[in-house]
Design an enzyme around this catalytic site. Sequence first.
Site, mmCIF file in Angstrom:
data_model
loop_
_atom_site.group_PDB
_atom_site.id
_atom_site.type_symbol
_atom_site.label_atom_id
_atom_site.label_comp_id
_atom_site.label_asym_id
_atom_site.label_seq_id
_atom_site.Cartn_x
_atom_site.Cartn_y
_atom_site.Cartn_z
ATOM 1 N N MET A 51 0.891 -1.270 0.102
ATOM 2 C CA MET A 51 0.010 -0.087 0.034
ATOM 3 C C MET A 51 0.848 1.240 -0.062
ATOM 4 O O MET A 51 0.299 2.353 -0.402
ATOM 5 C CB MET A 51 -0.738 -0.138 1.243
ATOM 6 C CG MET A 51 -2.119 -1.117 1.136
ATOM 7 S SD MET A 51 -3.155 -0.874 2.533
ATOM 8 C CE MET A 51 -4.024 0.724 2.351
ATOM 9 N N ASP A 171 -4.883 -4.510 11.645
ATOM 10 C CA ASP A 171 -3.649 -5.329 10.625
ATOM 11 C C ASP A 171 -2.602 -5.693 11.611
ATOM 12 O O ASP A 171 -1.280 -5.082 11.310
ATOM 13 C CB ASP A 171 -3.105 -4.416 9.609
ATOM 14 C CG ASP A 171 -2.500 -4.976 8.356
ATOM 15 O OD1 ASP A 171 -2.438 -6.400 8.580
ATOM 16 O OD2 ASP A 171 -1.829 -4.460 7.540
ATOM 17 N N LYS A 173 0.334 -7.671 12.927
ATOM 18 C CA LYS A 173 1.081 -8.625 12.350
ATOM 19 C C LYS A 173 2.710 -8.291 12.529
ATOM 20 O O LYS A 173 2.802 -7.313 13.142
ATOM 21 C CB LYS A 173 0.997 -8.733 10.555
ATOM 22 C CG LYS A 173 1.125 -7.426 10.152
ATOM 23 C CD LYS A 173 1.027 -7.281 8.424
ATOM 24 C CE LYS A 173 1.339 -6.001 8.261
ATOM 25 N NZ LYS A 173 1.250 -5.923 6.432
ATOM 26 N N PRO A 174 3.629 -9.376 12.668
ATOM 27 C CA PRO A 174 4.867 -8.974 12.823
ATOM 28 C C PRO A 174 5.581 -7.855 12.254
ATOM 29 O O PRO A 174 6.342 -7.041 13.010
ATOM 30 C CB PRO A 174 5.593 -10.289 12.659
ATOM 31 C CG PRO A 174 4.694 -11.265 12.760
ATOM 32 C CD PRO A 174 3.363 -10.779 11.965
#
Length: 817
Positions: A51, A171, A173-174
């Site tokens: 994005m 969102d 996440k690692p």
Amino acid sequence: MARFGPGAWGTCAHLSTGSPLAESPITNIQNLSTALADRYAVERQIGAGGMATVYLARDLKHDRNVAIKVLRPEIGEALGAERFLLEIKTTANLRHPHIVPLYDSGEVRIETAGERAQTLLYYVMPLLEGESLRERLDRDKQLPIDDALRIASEVADALSYAHARGVVHRDIKPENIMLESGHAVVADFGIARAVRAAGGARLTGTGMSIGTPSYMSPEQAAGESDIDGRSDLYSLACVLYEMLGGQPPFSGANAATITRQHMIAVPPPITNLRPSVPAQVADALQRALSKSPADRFNPVAQFGAAIAPGAITASAVAGNSTRTVSSANPGGAQRYVVVGIAVAAIALVAAVWYRSASNAAGASASSTSATSSIAVLPFTDLSPDHANAYLGDGVAETLINALVHVPGLTVTARTSAFSFRGRESDVKEIGKQLHVDAVLEGSIQRVGDKLRITAQLINTSTGVNLWSNSFDRPVSDIFAMQDEVARSAVDALKLRIKPGSDSGAVMVGTRNAEAYNAYLLGRFHWNLRTTEGMIQATAALKHAVALDSMYALAWAALGDAYMLSVPTEYNVPGLSEDSLLALSMRAVRRAIAIDPKLGEAHISLANLLSGAKANAEFEEGLRLSPNYATGHQFYSYHLTTSDPNHATREMEIAHRLDPLSHVITLSVALLYDAADRFTEATPLFAQALTQSPEAWYGWGGKIGHEMALGHVDQAVFAYKRWLIGMHDDTTRALNLERDLRDSTRRSAAIKKMVKSRDMIPAVAFTRWLSGDDAVIALLTRNPTTGRGPTPFLIMYGMLGPRLRANPQVQTLLPKLR
């Protein structure tokens, strides 16, 4: 300490230096630097994601390094600047030590010679020192338990703060968790919210979506718009799972496969991957990964408290350490491993039962008045890579097969006992559910040329540890030792042997250790009940009979694998139904020729026959193996149309023998529905679909069940799960769900079902919305049950006794089958 690298700043994707994004006009540093020259000195690109592109810049006003994220042009155009910048202000007001703050945001116009000018959206964050959690996981794979719990607790604290202010991350996440001085800080907070609020639905045309498949909650994967903090909690649980286990709970070849698993599959318990995880953490993680948001912790602070390092009790840690055996080199004669383990395990049972029997007041060597019962749980594989779970299954299955023939001893069926695999369940609850006096559990490990078994026997009524010990056995001289130990086990149990029985000898059926190993591996994959499982099972079982052509048990198992590979079951590609059934028949008849007294083989043969011949084989198989739950289950299917009452009784016997088999439980529910016994079926559907929510054939049966009860919305939900579980197009499933919930669109939706040959749901909705005549007309035009396992039984149940008694329907039933 290094600054965060490119991977730390990619949004919704990893850095891809060869992507079209690299050729976008916004990568022209000079153009961007010129546009932002009054505030920032842009130095270089440091990352790129799905994005946004990320640049290192100098904040001229405050004289500090910053990271500027510039949304891709097509995404910015799809969203629109005004709403995005308005929503992102929410993030600017978040002040928390574990949240990366937002410094600035805005829009910038890029002029490029010969091309249309572009207006780009951007936001600015600090350039932190350290690395992303993704970078650490890529390097270390698994984190120390204390580190993983601390990081997850800090993220939970940040989420709790944001959720209280109405901000859901969407969102987690690692890649979005940074590690600065060892502590976690969460980046991109509120960005997903801003994207969605500004017009996230329009991202479809750009090929983008909000969220990352490996960490996406079921409700987010389903496209639901009403997402709350419990979705973030699910994503955090996925991250913690990966920190502890070295991999996310679900993986697959593409995003669609992964998101489908989030919606319907149960993640393996974390202790399968890392047995040293404390029980309290494993239980909290499993709860946080619940499919339904209502079953998770709420608020997320509860999860943070449950996993906080200080909250893990000393006894929990100590309990795990006693179950852990030091890692050993797995090399050596692998083919002898399973059989050697079975021998040692049977010796272990003998020692345990002998000790408990000898301690009983007034016990004598000839006493058989007391009936004992036991459940043998799968033994945990403690190999470093945890790649040999089937070895632990092999231990338990061999013990069950050896002990089930001992008179006076009740042994729980495999499926029910194995349903507790990896679960840190209280033994009293296990005893209650399985109706057993004791549970035998343990672990296995290869140590040089020896096998080590650590096990314990627990009384389920008191929770008292009756006995525990570790055993080492050599891997040589396996079979001679096996027979000796098996007979010693029976002697130690102080129970008489049935006349003509084999004194408790292990039912291996081969003297070839490698063939036995292949058989256990094949049965392990067969019991997974998946297409890939059937492929793997067939390969392993073919190998077993190639190694020992007189191995009757393996031939029977191979016949079962072929039989379940047909299109109406697990649909293994490359072979037609006729060819698969021919292969199955050949294998089963070979098994019976080798061992005419193998009851399981007669059951397998009966499944391939019809009429009186099938009846005879079923009866012979159950005479030889009366406690074979699957035999009663298959016999019930055979009797469904000819003798419904007898069919129900057989399935009830199967359920008593194997009460936690979700397939058998669902079959009982379907037969109760077929008799209009809806109230009795309701708890059975609930039990089976809680145990195995990925069992889409269960959701197929539940469509008609809920319609019969007048629960249209629940029936619609079941239909969606049915479609998604059958790997149908997720978008189609969601659209049909929407149309069915709207009474004005319902009729058109049912016509779409018929057109796509989804006759099972079509009949369910038609029967309870339009009546019997409409069902008869529908079936007359479309005499098919459609796709899926056991489709006829589902349809049979949905029709009910009144419709089945209708002469027109009776003429249609053979066509439906």
